[in-house]
Design a protein around this motif. Structure first.
Motif, PDB file in Angstrom:
ATOM      1  N   TYR A  18       0.815  -1.227   0.000  1.00 40.96           N
ATOM      2  CA  TYR A  18       0.000   0.000   0.000  1.00 40.96           C
ATOM      3  C   TYR A  18       0.844   1.270   0.000  1.00 40.96           C
ATOM      4  CZ  TYR A  18      -4.024  -2.850   1.647  1.00 40.96           C
ATOM      5  OH  TYR A  18      -5.030  -3.767   1.782  1.00 40.96           O
TER       6      TYR A  18
ATOM      7  N   ASP B 295       2.952  -8.417   0.977  1.00 41.37           N
ATOM      8  CA  ASP B 295       1.818  -8.344   1.900  1.00 41.37           C
ATOM      9  C   ASP B 295       2.323  -8.639   3.317  1.00 41.37           C
ATOM     10  OD1 ASP B 295       2.073 -11.128   2.107  1.00 41.37           O
ATOM     11  OD2 ASP B 295       0.148 -11.586   1.160  1.00 41.37           O
ATOM     12  N   SER B 296       1.432  -8.622   4.278  1.00 42.49           N
ATOM     13  CA  SER B 296       1.861  -8.754   5.677  1.00 42.49           C
ATOM     14  C   SER B 296       2.596 -10.066   5.936  1.00 42.49           C
ATOM     15  CB  SER B 296       0.656  -8.686   6.613  1.00 42.49           C
ATOM     16  OG  SER B 296      -0.045  -7.513   6.398  1.00 42.49           O
TER      17      SER B 296
ATOM     18  N   MET C 219       3.291  -3.735  11.743  1.00 39.88           N
ATOM     19  CA  MET C 219       4.142  -4.513  10.828  1.00 39.88           C
ATOM     20  C   MET C 219       5.605  -4.441  11.283  1.00 39.88           C
ATOM     21  SD  MET C 219       2.489  -3.518   7.161  1.00 39.88           S
ATOM     22  CE  MET C 219       0.816  -4.008   6.783  1.00 39.88           C
TER      23      MET C 219
ATOM     24  N   TYR D  27      -5.614 -11.445  14.276  1.00 45.06           N
ATOM     25  CA  TYR D  27      -5.151 -10.966  12.970  1.00 45.06           C
ATOM     26  C   TYR D  27      -3.844 -10.219  13.231  1.00 45.06           C
ATOM     27  CZ  TYR D  27      -5.817  -8.533   8.422  1.00 45.06           C
ATOM     28  OH  TYR D  27      -5.698  -8.042   7.147  1.00 45.06           O
TER      29      TYR D  27
ATOM     30  N   ASN E  27      -2.841  -7.594  12.157  1.00 43.83           N
ATOM     31  CA  ASN E  27      -3.116  -6.165  12.351  1.00 43.83           C
ATOM     32  C   ASN E  27      -3.558  -5.951  13.799  1.00 43.83           C
ATOM     33  OD1 ASN E  27      -3.199  -6.695   9.509  1.00 43.83           O
ATOM     34  ND2 ASN E  27      -4.257  -4.756   9.183  1.00 43.83           N
TER      35      ASN E  27
ATOM     36  N   SER F 231      -4.240 -12.021   6.413  1.00 45.34           N
ATOM     37  CA  SER F 231      -5.368 -12.193   5.490  1.00 45.34           C
ATOM     38  C   SER F 231      -5.065 -13.309   4.488  1.00 45.34           C
ATOM     39  CB  SER F 231      -5.646 -10.882   4.754  1.00 45.34           C
ATOM     40  OG  SER F 231      -4.512 -10.493   4.018  1.00 45.34           O
TER      41      SER F 231
ATOM     42  N   HIS G 113     -11.807  -0.405   4.122  1.00 41.99           N
ATOM     43  CA  HIS G 113     -12.437  -1.574   3.502  1.00 41.99           C
ATOM     44  C   HIS G 113     -13.914  -1.666   3.898  1.00 41.99           C
ATOM     45  CE1 HIS G 113      -8.161  -2.758   3.058  1.00 41.99           C
ATOM     46  NE2 HIS G 113      -8.605  -3.318   1.956  1.00 41.99           N
TER      47      HIS G 113
ATOM     48  N   HIS H 172     -10.474  -7.487  -0.807  1.00 40.01           N
ATOM     49  CA  HIS H 172      -9.741  -7.916   0.381  1.00 40.01           C
ATOM     50  C   HIS H 172     -10.738  -8.490   1.388  1.00 40.01           C
ATOM     51  CE1 HIS H 172      -6.969  -7.681   3.793  1.00 40.01           C
ATOM     52  NE2 HIS H 172      -6.010  -7.622   2.882  1.00 40.01           N
TER      53      HIS H 172
ATOM     54  N   SER I 227      -5.634 -11.692  -0.032  1.00 39.31           N
ATOM     55  CA  SER I 227      -4.662 -10.740   0.518  1.00 39.31           C
ATOM     56  C   SER I 227      -4.083  -9.939  -0.654  1.00 39.31           C
ATOM     57  CB  SER I 227      -3.526 -11.481   1.246  1.00 39.31           C
ATOM     58  OG  SER I 227      -2.559 -11.916   0.320  1.00 39.31           O
ATOM     59  N   THR I 228      -3.335  -8.872  -0.346  1.00 40.88           N
ATOM     60  CA  THR I 228      -2.845  -8.029  -1.434  1.00 40.88           C
ATOM     61  C   THR I 228      -1.933  -8.804  -2.395  1.00 40.88           C
ATOM     62  OG1 THR I 228      -1.106  -7.192   0.024  1.00 40.88           O
ATOM     63  CG2 THR I 228      -3.106  -5.884  -0.156  1.00 40.88           C
TER      64      THR I 228
HETATM   65  P1  13P Z   1      -2.287  -7.751   3.446  1.00 41.48           P
HETATM   66  O1  13P Z   1      -1.763  -8.677   4.482  1.00 41.48           O
HETATM   67  O2  13P Z   1      -3.264  -8.406   2.523  1.00 41.48           O
HETATM   68  O3  13P Z   1      -1.190  -7.081   2.723  1.00 41.48           O
HETATM   69  O4  13P Z   1      -3.168  -6.626   4.165  1.00 41.48           O
HETATM   70  C1  13P Z   1      -2.686  -5.800   5.169  1.00 41.48           C
HETATM   71  C2  13P Z   1      -3.626  -4.753   5.495  1.00 41.48           C
HETATM   72  O5  13P Z   1      -3.355  -3.893   6.292  1.00 41.48           O
HETATM   73  C3  13P Z   1      -4.922  -4.763   4.845  1.00 41.48           C
HETATM   74  O6  13P Z   1      -5.617  -3.599   5.117  1.00 41.48           O
END
Ligand code: 13P
Ligand code: SF4
Length: 302
Positions: free
Chosen positions: A27, A41-42, A65, A113, A115, A130, A175, A198, A214-215
């Motif tokens: 992002y 992605d994460s 992260m 999660y 996050n 995700s 989202h 997502h 996921s992204t």
């Molecule tokens: P991802 O793990 O899919 O990259 O998503 C992280 C995130 O913050 C989604 O809003």
């Protein structure tokens, strides 16, 4: 020399001096993604941070992260590109609230999660992202799961398992504000396009889409697809890689406000300043880190 080129050279020099690796989330702003050694992605970022041999990890993303990088790499210095970049979803649960919910559902295994703060990870049985949430839930013995803090990802997982999922009412504002009606209108405007969203989106938005991913799963999905155009239900920063990696395909957003303010706080200027001053070092108290590491490592082992 252009201002952009000058900044890029300054960051390259600082990187060498710090013996650093720069990682960035999907992002981040296009110019930040472009100077990073790794973009993902994460889940990919968490894994990648266990593999680097640099002295310093410069994390272009949001606080949770960078904390995950610290949890897995206590011997490295982790700098967060912009100190004030947080995640409002992660802030929706406190340790006190987690304790209360655990007491209310004593039989449930707690899945958090990624996050979420290091303290929430430390108070959970296992972590997920995700990209692997359903896999993580299905790997557990318990048939009752307390899923925190994202209600939409938790709901999506409940469609992929026979286990009872107890939802905590957190959400990601960008989202969650995407409405099914908006997606329907986008699908009418672009009838040839496939919608991918997502799993932080509302259940009724996910129900309309071809897939909830996921992204980085979105990036792989597009590459493998025979289709030429896609409606994208996630933060607009992902469009940079989508366009770069698929110059022959078209991508449309559902609305004009798919923007994560915190992800956009990092600019090249701010990144250079962070590296120059060696500021925004992320730390996690050792007793929290050790417990959080168990939750993250259980996930990585799956
Ligand atoms: P991802 O793990 O899919 O990259 O998503 C992280 C995130 O913050 C989604 O809003
Ligand atoms: Fe948090 Fe949403 Fe931003 Fe992702 S997009 S970092 S969940 S606020």
């Amino acid at each position: 020399m252009s201002e952009l080129k000058q900044l890029e050279e300054r960051i390259a020099g600082l990187k060498e001096g710090l013996r650093a690796v720069i990682v960035a989330h999907n992002y981040q702003r296009p110019e930040v993604q472009d100077i990073a050694d790794f973009v993902g992605d994460s889940l990919e970022l968490a894994r990648r941070c266990t593999e680097v041999d640099a002295e310093t990890i410069v994390f272009c993303g949001v606080r949770f992260m960078a904390e995950t990088a610290v949890i897995l790499n206590p011997e490295r210095t982790v700098l967060l590109s912009e100190g004030s970049a947080g995640c409002p979803l992660a802030d929706m649960i406190t340790t006190g609230e987690l304790r209360q919910w655990r007491e209310r559902y004593p039989r449930a295994a707690v899945v958090c999660y990624v996050n979420s703060s290091a303290e929430i990870k430390a108070g959970s049985d296992i972590c997920c992202t995700s990209a692997n949430a359903a896999e993580v839930v299905n790997s557990l013995e318990s048939d009752e799961i307390l899923f925190v803090p994202d209600q939409n990802l938790g709901h999506y997982v409940s469609t992929q398992t026979t286990k009872k999922i107890i939802l905590y009412p957190g959400f990601c504002y960008l989202h969650h504000r995407i409405q099914a009606e908006q997606l329907k209108r986008a699908m009418k405007r672009h009838p040839e396009a496939r919608a991918i969203v997502h799993p932080e989106c509302r259940p009724e938005v996910i129900a309309l889409a071809e897939a909830a991913l996921s992204t980085s799963q979105m990036l792989r999905h597009v590459k493998a697809s025979p289709h030429k155009s896609f409606i994208i239900g996630t933060e607009e920063g992902l469009l940079h890689r989508l366009h770069l990696e698929n110059p022959d395909r078209s991508f449309y957003l559902i609305s004009d406000n798919q923007i994560c303010i915190d992800m956009k706080r990092t600019t090249l200027q701010i990144l250079a300043q962070t590296m120059e001053l060696k500021q925004n070092t992320v730390t996690v108290p050792e007793e929290v880190r050790l417990k959080a590491r168990e939750a993250v490592e259980r996930m990585l082992a799956i």
